[in-house]
Design a protein around this motif. Sequence first.
Motif, short mmCIF file in Angstrom:
data_model
loop_
_atom_site.label_atom_id
_atom_site.label_comp_id
_atom_site.label_asym_id
_atom_site.label_seq_id
_atom_site.Cartn_x
_atom_site.Cartn_y
_atom_site.Cartn_z
N GLY A 1 -5.75 22.89 12.62
CA GLY A 1 -6.73 22.46 13.62
C GLY A 1 -6.99 20.97 13.55
N PHE A 2 -7.08 20.45 12.33
CA PHE A 2 -7.29 19.02 12.16
C PHE A 2 -6.07 18.24 12.64
N MET A 3 -4.87 18.78 12.39
CA MET A 3 -3.64 18.15 12.89
C MET A 3 -3.67 18.05 14.42
N PRO B 1 -6.00 8.79 12.75
CA PRO B 1 -5.91 9.58 11.51
C PRO B 1 -7.12 10.45 11.22
N LEU B 2 -8.26 10.11 11.77
CA LEU B 2 -9.46 10.92 11.57
C LEU B 2 -9.64 11.93 12.69
N GLY B 3 -8.70 11.98 13.61
CA GLY B 3 -8.77 12.92 14.71
C GLY B 3 -10.01 12.71 15.54
N LEU B 4 -10.58 13.81 15.98
CA LEU B 4 -11.79 13.73 16.82
C LEU B 4 -13.01 13.29 16.02
N LEU B 5 -12.89 13.26 14.70
CA LEU B 5 -14.00 12.76 13.88
C LEU B 5 -14.19 11.24 14.06
N ALA B 6 -13.17 10.57 14.58
CA ALA B 6 -13.24 9.12 14.76
C ALA B 6 -14.10 8.73 15.95
N THR B 7 -14.36 9.68 16.84
CA THR B 7 -15.13 9.33 18.04
C THR B 7 -16.59 9.55 17.86
#
Length: 136
Positions: A119-121, A130-136
């Motif tokens: 899911g994180f990929m 690299p942080l995926g949706l956590l970067a937003t």
Amino acid sequence: MPTPELVAAIYPWLRPLHIALVTLSVALFAARGVGVLAGQAWPMAGWARGLAPVIDSLLLLAGGTLWWLLQLNPTQHHWLLAKLVLLVIYIVLGTLALRRAPTRAGKALCFIAALAVVGFMASIAVAHHPLGLLAT
């Protein structure tokens, strides 16, 4: 190096194919994982074990072609490097979840962790970070 015409011709059908193969691969893994945890025999039957490498080989071919077509370099595109590292972790966790973990609880923990990693990929693939949706 691919020409812009080649990219324009191949990319519109290759990307959706890659996404479909990812979906199919993860769905098969999820179904097999649930089956293993339920104590069913079919997840380890020859057809189920044989189908996974076929799908995953096609997925690898599609992903590698996209990598070449778009001229991506994991040392320059850190989101791709993160996905590749997480892919190795997903494979290890998947192997533990389906057959190598010695206990049912261990298999369950590895199964949940593998699904979280994939899911994180997907999040990284969508965000190209690299942080995926956590970067937003």
